[in-house]
Design a protein around this motif. Sequence first.
Motif, PDB file in Angstrom:
ATOM      1  N   SER A 198       0.830  -1.211   0.000  1.00  0.00           N
ATOM      2  CA  SER A 198       0.000   0.000   0.000  1.00  0.00           C
ATOM      3  C   SER A 198       0.858   1.251   0.000  1.00  0.00           C
ATOM      4  O   SER A 198       0.564   2.234  -0.702  1.00  0.00           O
ATOM      5  CB  SER A 198      -0.932  -0.003   1.221  1.00  0.00           C
ATOM      6  OG  SER A 198      -1.801  -1.113   1.193  1.00  0.00           O
TER       7      SER A 198
ATOM      8  N   HIS B 219       2.272   1.707  -3.336  1.00  0.00           N
ATOM      9  CA  HIS B 219       1.221   2.218  -4.222  1.00  0.00           C
ATOM     10  C   HIS B 219       1.111   3.743  -4.097  1.00  0.00           C
ATOM     11  O   HIS B 219       0.899   4.444  -5.094  1.00  0.00           O
ATOM     12  CB  HIS B 219      -0.111   1.553  -3.855  1.00  0.00           C
ATOM     13  CG  HIS B 219      -1.120   1.571  -4.949  1.00  0.00           C
ATOM     14  ND1 HIS B 219      -2.392   1.073  -4.799  1.00  0.00           N
ATOM     15  CD2 HIS B 219      -1.054   2.029  -6.226  1.00  0.00           C
ATOM     16  CE1 HIS B 219      -3.058   1.229  -5.918  1.00  0.00           C
ATOM     17  NE2 HIS B 219      -2.274   1.810  -6.796  1.00  0.00           N
TER      18      HIS B 219
ATOM     19  N   HIS C  16       0.714  -1.683 -11.961  1.00  0.00           N
ATOM     20  CA  HIS C  16      -0.590  -1.963 -11.380  1.00  0.00           C
ATOM     21  C   HIS C  16      -1.096  -3.398 -11.531  1.00  0.00           C
ATOM     22  O   HIS C  16      -1.584  -3.971 -10.536  1.00  0.00           O
ATOM     23  CB  HIS C  16      -1.620  -0.969 -11.918  1.00  0.00           C
ATOM     24  CG  HIS C  16      -1.515   0.369 -11.283  1.00  0.00           C
ATOM     25  ND1 HIS C  16      -0.766   1.396 -11.830  1.00  0.00           N
ATOM     26  CD2 HIS C  16      -2.015   0.847 -10.127  1.00  0.00           C
ATOM     27  CE1 HIS C  16      -0.828   2.448 -11.046  1.00  0.00           C
ATOM     28  NE2 HIS C  16      -1.585   2.146 -10.005  1.00  0.00           N
TER      29      HIS C  16
ATOM     30  N   ALA D  80      -1.477  -5.594  -8.093  1.00  0.00           N
ATOM     31  CA  ALA D  80      -2.817  -6.026  -7.688  1.00  0.00           C
ATOM     32  C   ALA D  80      -2.862  -7.537  -7.493  1.00  0.00           C
ATOM     33  O   ALA D  80      -3.534  -8.040  -6.584  1.00  0.00           O
ATOM     34  CB  ALA D  80      -3.840  -5.597  -8.731  1.00  0.00           C
TER      35      ALA D  80
ATOM     36  N   SER E 106      -5.910  -0.211  -2.425  1.00  0.00           N
ATOM     37  CA  SER E 106      -6.473   0.784  -3.342  1.00  0.00           C
ATOM     38  C   SER E 106      -6.364   2.192  -2.768  1.00  0.00           C
ATOM     39  O   SER E 106      -6.090   3.158  -3.496  1.00  0.00           O
ATOM     40  CB  SER E 106      -7.937   0.459  -3.640  1.00  0.00           C
ATOM     41  OG  SER E 106      -8.050  -0.811  -4.237  1.00  0.00           O
TER      42      SER E 106
ATOM     43  N   ASN F 152      -4.933   6.176  -4.171  1.00  0.00           N
ATOM     44  CA  ASN F 152      -5.673   7.438  -4.091  1.00  0.00           C
ATOM     45  C   ASN F 152      -4.881   8.506  -3.345  1.00  0.00           C
ATOM     46  O   ASN F 152      -4.860   9.683  -3.737  1.00  0.00           O
ATOM     47  CB  ASN F 152      -7.015   7.220  -3.400  1.00  0.00           C
ATOM     48  CG  ASN F 152      -7.922   6.256  -4.137  1.00  0.00           C
ATOM     49  OD1 ASN F 152      -8.630   5.475  -3.535  1.00  0.00           O
ATOM     50  ND2 ASN F 152      -7.896   6.304  -5.463  1.00  0.00           N
TER      51      ASN F 152
ATOM     52  N   THR G 104     -13.853   6.386  -3.259  1.00  0.00           N
ATOM     53  CA  THR G 104     -13.686   4.940  -3.447  1.00  0.00           C
ATOM     54  C   THR G 104     -14.283   4.170  -2.279  1.00  0.00           C
ATOM     55  O   THR G 104     -14.952   3.145  -2.462  1.00  0.00           O
ATOM     56  CB  THR G 104     -12.191   4.594  -3.595  1.00  0.00           C
ATOM     57  OG1 THR G 104     -11.668   5.273  -4.737  1.00  0.00           O
ATOM     58  CG2 THR G 104     -11.991   3.104  -3.770  1.00  0.00           C
TER      59      THR G 104
ATOM     60  N   SER H 126     -14.709   2.225  -8.709  1.00  0.00           N
ATOM     61  CA  SER H 126     -14.493   0.791  -8.491  1.00  0.00           C
ATOM     62  C   SER H 126     -15.718  -0.024  -8.902  1.00  0.00           C
ATOM     63  O   SER H 126     -15.599  -1.201  -9.271  1.00  0.00           O
ATOM     64  CB  SER H 126     -14.158   0.523  -7.016  1.00  0.00           C
ATOM     65  OG  SER H 126     -15.250   0.872  -6.184  1.00  0.00           O
TER      66      SER H 126
END
Length: 419
Positions: free
Chosen positions: A18, A21, A118, A122, A140, A144, A263, A317
């Motif tokens: 995370s 990300h 990505h 994932a 996710s 963001n 999201t 999503s």
Amino acid sequence: MSTTQPPARSTTSLKLLSLSHVCVDVYQGAVAALVPFFLSERAYTYAAASGIVLAASLLSSVAQPLFGALTDRRAMPWLLPVSALTAGIGVALSGLSGSYAVTLAVVAVAGIGVAAYHPESARVARIASRGSHTAMGLFSLGGNIGFATAPLLVSAVIATGGLRASPLLVVPALAGAALCVAALRTVSLPATVATTSSAGGRPAGRDDWPAFLTMSGAVVCRSIVFVGLSAFLSLYARQRTGGGEFAGTAALFVLYLGGAIGTVAGGRLATRYGRIAVVRWSYTLTVPAVAGVVLVPGPLLYLFTALTSAGLYVPFSLHVTLGQDYLPRHVGTAGGVTLGLTVSIGGLASPLIGAAADATSLQTALAPLIALPALGWLLLRTLHEPEMPENMATTASGTGSGPGPDPDPQGNTTPVSRS
């Protein structure tokens, strides 16, 4: 049946993923955040500046489903640190050359890096989560946050040292690559990639291509609005509020921050009211929100930007899970299109908005964006809630007994745990 909770070791992997990300998705928002600086330092036209956004978004959007197809066939965990570095190096080099062609090339490289990250990240996150939707939501959310952080980071670096300071923007990539390596060391990955769409490996249900293509048309409308505002909102906020550089950065931050809130809200709302209803209402409410951004002057622009952000992100999503349920036999294709190819259409529209702004004004060029969510709503009116995966699996097997996937309220499936 409930999902399996990830053990402590996997929880550590998810947290590291995370955070990586966050670092990688900084570069998704960084290109748009650089546009005002390209305009001021290099005297680019609106059309030329939007071409840079196009170079990054188009390459990333087209390449992402291709990388997805590759990683469906063969596990490529090494892509994670490599792609993080590629994205960061591309953006870091964007401010060093005065050549427009070179700038286009390096931001395109950054887009490919983002695209490569990505699908594999994932997949790894899914393995580490052991089917926990909460855990995947954490992954996710990291993206963001990275997107929302981009304008603040770019402004802090470039406003201080100019475009020549862009190499400093590589720092998140270095951190992201290190986090990827650490995450891969703490998660147990299978030697091969095997995907099935129903219990026993049988394809479940029938593909509903008309519904999928209709929904994709609505997603294209959303994409044009989001990419168009991403490219020009910072400049427009300065004009409409009479503020300086900070006014533009703040507006872009509000637009991106909505991704984190929207999201989470989209999933919860869909649990209570259903995906189709939530998506339709989101498009409906986005119409007056975008109108407020374009037409209302002064500080209220920030309120309407926040409302626009929520309207654009709440269904994000849900588009993906709806697409997968409309195409149960082509889940990879559905994900690639909803996450990748439809976004490129938004990038293609940016130069048109820029050319219109050069010929008229930025407000006039942005005005057509008001109508697009309404067009999306008209397309969505014809859609139905797709058949749930567990029902399709039952139909395919001819019986309601036996192990099968656990649905969540958004239409996702979670494999049943086996000892």
